[in-house]
Scaffold this active site. Structure first.
Site, PDB file in Angstrom:
ATOM      1  N   TYR A 154      44.761  43.399 -60.980  1.00 26.61           N
ATOM      2  CA  TYR A 154      44.741  42.710 -59.693  1.00 26.61           C
ATOM      3  C   TYR A 154      46.144  42.235 -59.344  1.00 26.61           C
ATOM      4  CZ  TYR A 154      39.613  42.378 -60.130  1.00 26.61           C
ATOM      5  OH  TYR A 154      38.276  42.646 -60.254  1.00 26.61           O
TER       6      TYR A 154
ATOM      7  N   SER B 102      31.162  42.196 -48.648  1.00 29.17           N
ATOM      8  CA  SER B 102      32.464  42.249 -47.976  1.00 29.17           C
ATOM      9  C   SER B 102      32.494  41.459 -46.673  1.00 29.17           C
ATOM     10  CB  SER B 102      32.882  43.703 -47.723  1.00 29.17           C
ATOM     11  OG  SER B 102      33.030  44.399 -48.942  1.00 29.17           O
TER      12      SER B 102
ATOM     13  N   LEU C  60      29.723  40.827 -44.604  1.00 29.68           N
ATOM     14  CA  LEU C  60      28.593  41.055 -43.706  1.00 29.68           C
ATOM     15  C   LEU C  60      27.541  39.958 -43.813  1.00 29.68           C
ATOM     16  CD1 LEU C  60      27.733  44.873 -43.649  1.00 29.68           C
ATOM     17  CD2 LEU C  60      28.343  43.408 -41.728  1.00 29.68           C
ATOM     18  N   LEU C  61      27.460  39.314 -44.981  1.00 28.31           N
ATOM     19  CA  LEU C  61      26.436  38.300 -45.202  1.00 28.31           C
ATOM     20  C   LEU C  61      26.956  36.876 -45.010  1.00 28.31           C
ATOM     21  CD1 LEU C  61      24.685  39.918 -48.312  1.00 28.31           C
ATOM     22  CD2 LEU C  61      23.804  39.783 -45.967  1.00 28.31           C
ATOM     23  N   THR C  62      28.070  36.737 -44.323  1.00 26.87           N
ATOM     24  CA  THR C  62      28.585  35.397 -44.027  1.00 26.87           C
ATOM     25  C   THR C  62      27.973  34.815 -42.761  1.00 26.87           C
ATOM     26  OG1 THR C  62      30.444  36.301 -42.758  1.00 26.87           O
ATOM     27  CG2 THR C  62      30.805  35.904 -45.126  1.00 26.87           C
TER      28      THR C  62
END
Length: 315
Positions: A56, A213, A215-217
């Site tokens: 990372y 990514s 979409l579920l916020t």
């Protein structure tokens, strides 16, 4: 913050963990001071599980940033890192699980993290060229040397996980405590493929991309413009923003709001309702995101709630 056992061990990790892939020099990543705010907000919220990897950031940038930040707080957290992804793809694209690679990789990670041990050392992606016994024996040696406290995996196929579990039992090696896989309300494939292996072995699941990514916020709704400067405004992520998925998200938002909750609370609490899940790896770029993530797992979903969610998501 609720703490849960990791696998068949006495190691306790916070139900919400902090994914540190946003630290250390990659595009749109945080510098040391930005990451410091996020890390301190996480600890203030009761988060003790910090997940990074040598790959990372740029040249181990995420580990370097964490090493600069943790200091005297090192003993208060469960520090997890990973090996096997190529550090320099221009020189090698191999996922490397060989003994020689692991022995060097751990020393490099310890140096970057400014610590003399890693709490959880994870095999990031499987190396098809190296027998699993070689990888597991190297990890066992690291535990015996005190450089690593516990070992785990990430992205192993179910058959590979069972193979690794059997190998550790057969050769009396330190066993894998957990495995990381993508899992969310919109990505539920592991339920049929991986869950039976976890139930058989006692290995815990550490879900990543819990919010699909972004979409579920709750930020994205069918028929509405995509907010600027969000992940879904980038072409790479828009491929996953299908009408079918947005329809499902809309139904999930309605389900949550009708019960006085947010989409974030539904996505995180739903994952937390699964006893196979020990810690949910959620990334953040701002302190307020960490605080919201930490608070989002308090909704205790009923059996009826879970059944209705299954209907909405097509399970």
């Amino acid at each position: 913050m609720e703490k849960r056992k990791l696998g068949n061990s006495g190691l306790l990790v916070s139900l919400v963990g902090l994914g540190c892939n946003n630290f250390g020099g990659m595009r749109e990543s945080l510098d040391v001071e930005g990451a410091r705010l996020v890390v301190h907000a996480a600890m203030d919220a009761g988060v003790n599980f910090f997940d990074t990897a040598d790959a990372y950031g740029v040249n181990g940038g995420s580990e370097i940033v964490l090493g600069e930040i943790l200091g005297s707080n090192r003993e208060e957290i469960v520090l997890a890192s990973k090996f096997a992804l190529p550090m320099n793809p221009e020189k090698s694209t191999r996922y490397n699980g060989s003994r020689g690679y692991i022995m060097k990789a751990v020393e490099d990670s310890l140096r970057r993290l400014k610590t003399d041990y890693i709490d959880l050392y994870q095999y990031h992606f499987p190396d098809p060229q190296t027998p699993i016994e070689e990888t597991l024996r190297a990890l066992d040696d690291l535990v015996r040397q005190g450089k690593v406290r516990y070992v785990a995996s990430s992205n192993l196929a179910p058959w590979q996980l069972i193979d690794a579990w059997w190998t550790t039992r057969h050769h009396n090696l330190h066993s894998l405590l957990s495995t990381q896989h993508e899992y969310s309300l919109l990505e539920r494939g592991v339920e049929t493929s991986l869950f039976p292996a976890l139930e058989r072995t006692g290995i815990s699941l550490l879900p990543y991309f819990p919010l699909a990514s972004g979409l579920l916020t709750g930020k994205y709704r069918k028929g509405q413009a995509i907010p600027e400067d969000t992940r879904m405004s980038m072409p790479y992520f828009q491929a996953g923003m299908t009408d079918e998925r947005l329809d499902t998200v809309g139904k999930l938002i309605a389900f949550a709001e009708s019960r006085g909750h947010t989409m974030l609370e539904l996505a995180m609490s739903w994952l937390g309702s699964n006893p196979l899940v020990s810690s949910i790896i959620a990334g953040a770029t701002r302190p307020e995101q960490v605080t919201a993530n930490a608070k989002s797992v308090g909704w205790k979903l009923s059996a009826e709630d879970l059944t209705e969610i299954d209907v909405i998501t097509g399970k």
